[in-house]
Design a protein around this motif. Sequence first.
Motif, mmCIF file in Angstrom:
data_model
loop_
_atom_site.group_PDB
_atom_site.id
_atom_site.type_symbol
_atom_site.label_atom_id
_atom_site.label_comp_id
_atom_site.label_asym_id
_atom_site.label_seq_id
_atom_site.Cartn_x
_atom_site.Cartn_y
_atom_site.Cartn_z
ATOM 1 N N PRO A 220 -0.735 8.645 -6.529
ATOM 2 C CA PRO A 220 -0.779 9.902 -7.285
ATOM 3 C C PRO A 220 0.036 9.821 -8.575
ATOM 4 C CG PRO A 220 0.693 10.120 -5.414
ATOM 5 C CD PRO A 220 0.053 8.770 -5.300
ATOM 6 N N ALA A 221 -0.513 10.429 -9.604
ATOM 7 C CA ALA A 221 0.222 10.516 -10.862
ATOM 8 C C ALA A 221 1.387 11.474 -10.661
ATOM 9 C CB ALA A 221 -0.696 11.014 -11.974
ATOM 10 N N GLY A 222 2.492 11.187 -11.285
ATOM 11 C CA GLY A 222 3.638 12.080 -11.220
ATOM 12 C C GLY A 222 4.543 11.875 -10.018
ATOM 13 N N ALA A 223 4.258 10.892 -9.188
ATOM 14 C CA ALA A 223 5.156 10.629 -8.055
ATOM 15 C C ALA A 223 6.505 10.159 -8.603
ATOM 16 C CB ALA A 223 4.559 9.584 -7.130
ATOM 17 N N VAL B 281 13.126 4.684 -9.502
ATOM 18 C CA VAL B 281 12.514 3.423 -9.894
ATOM 19 C C VAL B 281 11.035 3.664 -10.183
ATOM 20 C CG1 VAL B 281 11.943 2.731 -7.528
ATOM 21 C CG2 VAL B 281 12.290 0.979 -9.240
ATOM 22 N N ASP B 282 10.490 2.886 -11.095
ATOM 23 C CA ASP B 282 9.054 2.950 -11.359
ATOM 24 C C ASP B 282 8.316 2.126 -10.318
ATOM 25 O OD1 ASP B 282 9.279 4.537 -13.627
ATOM 26 O OD2 ASP B 282 9.532 2.806 -14.955
ATOM 27 N N LEU B 283 7.079 2.470 -10.127
ATOM 28 C CA LEU B 283 6.229 1.699 -9.230
ATOM 29 C C LEU B 283 5.670 0.520 -10.012
ATOM 30 C CD1 LEU B 283 5.152 1.932 -6.316
ATOM 31 C CD2 LEU B 283 3.113 2.977 -7.275
ATOM 32 N N PRO B 284 5.766 -0.697 -9.476
ATOM 33 C CA PRO B 284 5.144 -1.819 -10.178
ATOM 34 C C PRO B 284 3.633 -1.615 -10.213
ATOM 35 C CG PRO B 284 5.865 -2.489 -8.000
ATOM 36 C CD PRO B 284 6.331 -1.086 -8.196
ATOM 37 N N GLY C 238 0.798 -1.210 0.000
ATOM 38 C CA GLY C 238 0.000 0.000 0.000
ATOM 39 C C GLY C 238 0.831 1.262 0.000
ATOM 40 N N ILE C 239 0.145 2.360 0.304
ATOM 41 C CA ILE C 239 0.756 3.680 0.274
ATOM 42 C C ILE C 239 0.339 4.425 1.540
ATOM 43 C CG2 ILE C 239 -1.187 4.716 -0.990
ATOM 44 C CD1 ILE C 239 0.962 6.301 -2.594
ATOM 45 N N ALA C 240 1.246 5.273 2.041
ATOM 46 C CA ALA C 240 0.935 6.059 3.238
ATOM 47 C C ALA C 240 1.722 7.364 3.189
ATOM 48 C CB ALA C 240 1.280 5.285 4.504
ATOM 49 N N ASP D 70 6.098 13.319 0.225
ATOM 50 C CA ASP D 70 6.214 12.647 1.526
ATOM 51 C C ASP D 70 5.373 11.379 1.579
ATOM 52 O OD1 ASP D 70 8.088 14.134 3.077
ATOM 53 O OD2 ASP D 70 6.628 15.774 3.073
ATOM 54 N N LEU D 71 5.581 10.519 0.580
ATOM 55 C CA LEU D 71 4.848 9.265 0.492
ATOM 56 C C LEU D 71 5.799 8.092 0.551
ATOM 57 C CD1 LEU D 71 2.300 10.029 -2.379
ATOM 58 C CD2 LEU D 71 1.832 9.914 0.075
#
Length: 180
Positions: free
Chosen positions: A134-137, A120-123, A97-99, A169-170
Amino acid sequence: MDERRAPGRTDRRRFLAFAGGAALLLTAAGAAAPWPGAEPDPAPDRWRVRTDPAPLNSRFEHALGRLSDPHWLGYDIDASSSDRFLPGPDSRIRLVGIARMRPGAAAGILERSGHAFAPVDLPDPPGPLRVHVPAGARWRTGPGFDAAANRPGPSVVPSGTHRLDAALDLVWFDVLLLHT
């Protein structure tokens, strides 16, 4: 013995069979219905997005600080959908997940940790979590940080990755907890 039956006897048997069947159905329906005011089954659905930060903070606070606004899944990857979420010996629990981290915490880890972080890209996130990414992270990760963050605990051996975005800050986490 006479093969003929009295007309009332057959009607009485039909009535008793019908009444007995109806009583049996009502009893079964009553047993299956939830008790008024009873809590629903607390076993979480495998794909239900959770938003409670306490389990994540107990697992990740030593490496990431206090987390807030989480959206995550936690489930036994070997269990069928009918199994409950209670880890037993040799179960493998996936936390993904994400926080949100405290302001500046991600940047501080990326700058001061001494680990070689790289972009790195997010899988591809699991379906229910896609809307929370979020887009653009701009994600960064480091194998040394993952090794330090995946600190074993009593009867738990974690492995997995953590991706940080300093501007937002994710943290994105995908960790497997082996319960031994």
